[in-house]
Motif scaffolding. Structure first.
Motif, short mmCIF file in Angstrom:
data_model
loop_
_atom_site.label_atom_id
_atom_site.label_comp_id
_atom_site.label_asym_id
_atom_site.label_seq_id
_atom_site.Cartn_x
_atom_site.Cartn_y
_atom_site.Cartn_z
N MET A 1 0.84 -1.24 -0.06
CA MET A 1 0.06 0.03 0.04
C MET A 1 0.75 1.26 0.03
SD MET A 1 -3.43 0.84 2.29
CE MET A 1 -3.52 -1.06 2.91
N HIS B 1 -2.56 5.58 -1.46
CA HIS B 1 -3.52 4.51 -1.12
C HIS B 1 -3.96 4.65 0.30
CE1 HIS B 1 -2.06 1.79 -4.64
NE2 HIS B 1 -2.64 2.93 -5.03
N ARG C 1 -6.23 7.52 0.70
CA ARG C 1 -7.36 7.51 0.35
C ARG C 1 -8.42 6.78 1.13
NH1 ARG C 1 -5.96 5.70 -5.42
NH2 ARG C 1 -5.16 7.60 -6.57
N LEU C 2 -7.70 5.67 1.81
CA LEU C 2 -8.25 4.88 2.59
C LEU C 2 -8.83 5.63 4.02
CD1 LEU C 2 -9.41 1.97 3.10
CD2 LEU C 2 -6.99 1.81 4.48
N VAL D 1 -11.84 7.84 2.99
CA VAL D 1 -13.06 7.12 2.83
C VAL D 1 -13.52 6.76 4.46
CG1 VAL D 1 -13.95 4.95 2.17
CG2 VAL D 1 -12.71 6.43 0.42
N PHE E 1 -14.86 9.67 6.09
CA PHE E 1 -16.14 9.83 5.49
C PHE E 1 -17.34 9.01 6.17
CE2 PHE E 1 -15.14 12.78 2.09
CZ PHE E 1 -16.08 13.54 1.91
N ILE F 1 -20.47 9.87 8.55
CA ILE F 1 -21.88 9.50 8.04
C ILE F 1 -22.56 8.57 9.22
CG2 ILE F 1 -23.25 8.79 6.18
CD1 ILE F 1 -21.88 10.67 4.72
N CYS F 2 -21.90 7.68 9.59
CA CYS F 2 -22.54 6.91 10.56
C CYS F 2 -22.76 7.51 11.87
CB CYS F 2 -21.62 5.66 10.86
SG CYS F 2 -21.28 4.40 9.77
N ILE G 1 -25.87 9.79 11.03
CA ILE G 1 -27.18 8.75 10.83
C ILE G 1 -27.67 8.23 12.19
CG2 ILE G 1 -28.28 6.92 9.72
CD1 ILE G 1 -27.73 8.18 7.53
N ILE H 1 -31.44 8.96 14.08
CA ILE H 1 -32.18 8.09 14.21
C ILE H 1 -32.62 7.95 15.93
CG2 ILE H 1 -32.48 5.54 14.60
CD1 ILE H 1 -30.81 5.00 11.97
N VAL I 1 -39.89 7.22 14.17
CA VAL I 1 -39.66 6.32 12.85
C VAL I 1 -40.56 5.22 12.91
CG1 VAL I 1 -37.82 5.05 11.64
CG2 VAL I 1 -37.35 6.86 13.01
N ASN I 2 -40.95 4.90 14.10
CA ASN I 2 -42.17 3.87 14.39
C ASN I 2 -43.15 4.23 13.53
OD1 ASN I 2 -40.71 2.06 15.82
ND2 ASN I 2 -41.28 3.05 17.68
N HIS I 3 -43.85 2.99 12.74
CA HIS I 3 -44.96 3.32 12.01
C HIS I 3 -46.29 3.52 12.94
CE1 HIS I 3 -46.88 3.40 8.30
NE2 HIS I 3 -47.75 2.45 8.66
N TYR I 4 -46.35 3.00 13.96
CA TYR I 4 -47.26 3.15 14.88
C TYR I 4 -47.10 3.02 16.27
CZ TYR I 4 -46.81 -2.13 14.61
OH TYR I 4 -46.39 -3.19 14.55
#
Lengths: 246, 150
Positions: free
Chosen positions: B1, B5, B8-9, B12, B15, B19-20, B23, B27, B34-37
């Motif tokens: 490597m 490289h 770049r690793l 990524v 990133f 993002i984790c 999110i 949540i 988020v529960n539908h009902y």
């Protein structure tokens, strides 16, 4: 670490010539299996005790949904390899996978809606499973649209790779949405660990249908990748020698 | 490597980590939205907005379905095994709506604690089987329960 073997793996010329004899058998086999699975599932499998015949859409819906997710996993993996190591061929796969995945995702959403109307009483609800699946479709469309909008192939490949890797976070959300939240969509029927909650007379045609769909996917993927390879490498000697007899 | 490289690793991975986190935070912040009902227990404990459109979900209690003879009015009770909620609905019910099956109702809870449903959806479970198998299973269950009661 020495990764040089890794780079030799994906020579375009090598890939093109090694896949040539595989196209026809895979195509014929997949279409034959799809026909067998559909006749078995739609005509011979017994009707469900509750839903009657409308459950039969499972033989299209479940394989399409499986594929929509696995194609994205493959797409994200290729994007990862491409972005960091610029592994050859991964960029071609990146370009070829997105439209196939989008098609299966759309098929899963449409068949789900058609099943939902008689079963649930509605075409669409904004529950976690359905919404995350719709986001998957938008991710696919975004990747396709980005490629169209990019000014050069180099930019397109890099941008699409980043988009694909970031979007991969959606995959576990789709998978576990039915366990994490209350959703209208039911939990998984097919389970890798533990018993599946489907009668064997229905399970076998379903499994056959899944295998047939995956083979069909490989068939379509090979066609697309080979086409894109020829396009990208159109100025090289090996492509020219394919078309101009020496 | 090579250094490139590795760089770049790291980019990524950085990133993905970012993002984790984003999110996960989203949540956690949304949590119940988020529960539908809502479940009947949540409704009974007043963990819901009054006179606002919500969704409730539960099992339709056997013997609780009362159909009006001269209109499309239907009254029934949904339960989650702990608490139950009375539901009043006017309209056509989906085919899969039966006793002992899961149902999602859309509407609001009035001051008397009755769920006024504008829409009733049937939730399907993850079980698929032919009619004969279902009948055989029900028979087996019945005989077992008879033996226990003896």
């Amino acid at each position: 670490m020495n990764f040089s073997w890794f780079y030799k793996l994906g020579s375009p010329k090598w890939f093109y010539s090694i896949t040539t004899p595989w196209i026809k058998p895979i195509g014929i086999l997949s279409l034959a299996l799809i026909i067998i699975a559909f006749v078995w599932g739609l005509a011979y499998a017994p009707a469900d005790y509750l839903q009657g015949n409308s459950y039969r859409i499972i033989f299209i819906h479940v394989p399409s949904a499986f594929l929509a997710e696995s194609i994205y996993c493959m797409l994200a993996f290729c994007a990862f390899l491409f972005f960091i190591w610029r592994v050859k061929l991964t960029d071609v796969f990146l370009e070829s996978l997105a439209p196939i995945g989008a098609s299966f995702c759309l098929l899963a959403l449409v068949t789900g809606a058609i099943w939902g109307k008689p079963t649930w009483g509605t075409w669409w609800v904004w529950d976690a499973r359905l919404t995350s699946m719709l986001i998957l479709l938008f991710l696919y469309l975004g990747i396709i649209a980005f490629r169209q909008a990019a000014t050069s192939r180099k930019n397109a490949d890099r941008g699409c790779a980043i988009l694909a890797v970031i979007g991969a976070i959606n995959i576990p959300i789709i998978k576990f949405s039915v366990d994490w939240w209350n959703t209208l969509h039911q939990g998984a029927t097919l389970k890798i660990t533990g018993a599946s909650t489907i009668a064997t007379e229905m399970l076998y045609p379903l499994l056959l249908s899944i295998v047939a769909f995956y083979l069909f996917f490989i068939f379509v993927l090979l066609l697309r990748v080979r086409n894109n390879l020829l396009l990208r490498e159109s100025k090289t000697k090996w492509v020219n020698s394919l078309f101009i007899p020496n | 490597m090579t250094v490139l490289h590795r760089q770049r690793l790291y980019i990524v991975l950085f990133f993905i980590l970012g993002i984790c986190i984003a999110i996960t935070l989203a949540i956690v912040a949304l949590k119940d939205n988020v529960n539908h009902y809502f479940t009947p227990t949540q409704i009974a404990n007043n963990q819901i907005p009054l006179n606002k459109k919500i969704r409730g979900g539960g099992i339709v209690v056997p013997g609780s379905i009362q159909r009006s003879t001269d209109s499309l009015n239907t009254n029934f009770i949904i339960s989650d095994g702990v608490n139950s909620v009375k539901v009043a609905y006017e309209g056509i019910l989906p085919d899969l709506f039966t006793e002992n099956s899961a149902s999602v109702v859309v509407g609001y809870v009035n001051t008397q604690g009755v769920f006024i449903a504008k829409e009733v959806l049937a939730k399907h479970d993850s079980y698929y089987m032919p009619k004969e198998v279902k009948q055989a299973m029900d028979k087996a269950k019945e005989s077992i329960s008879k033996q226990i009661n003896r």
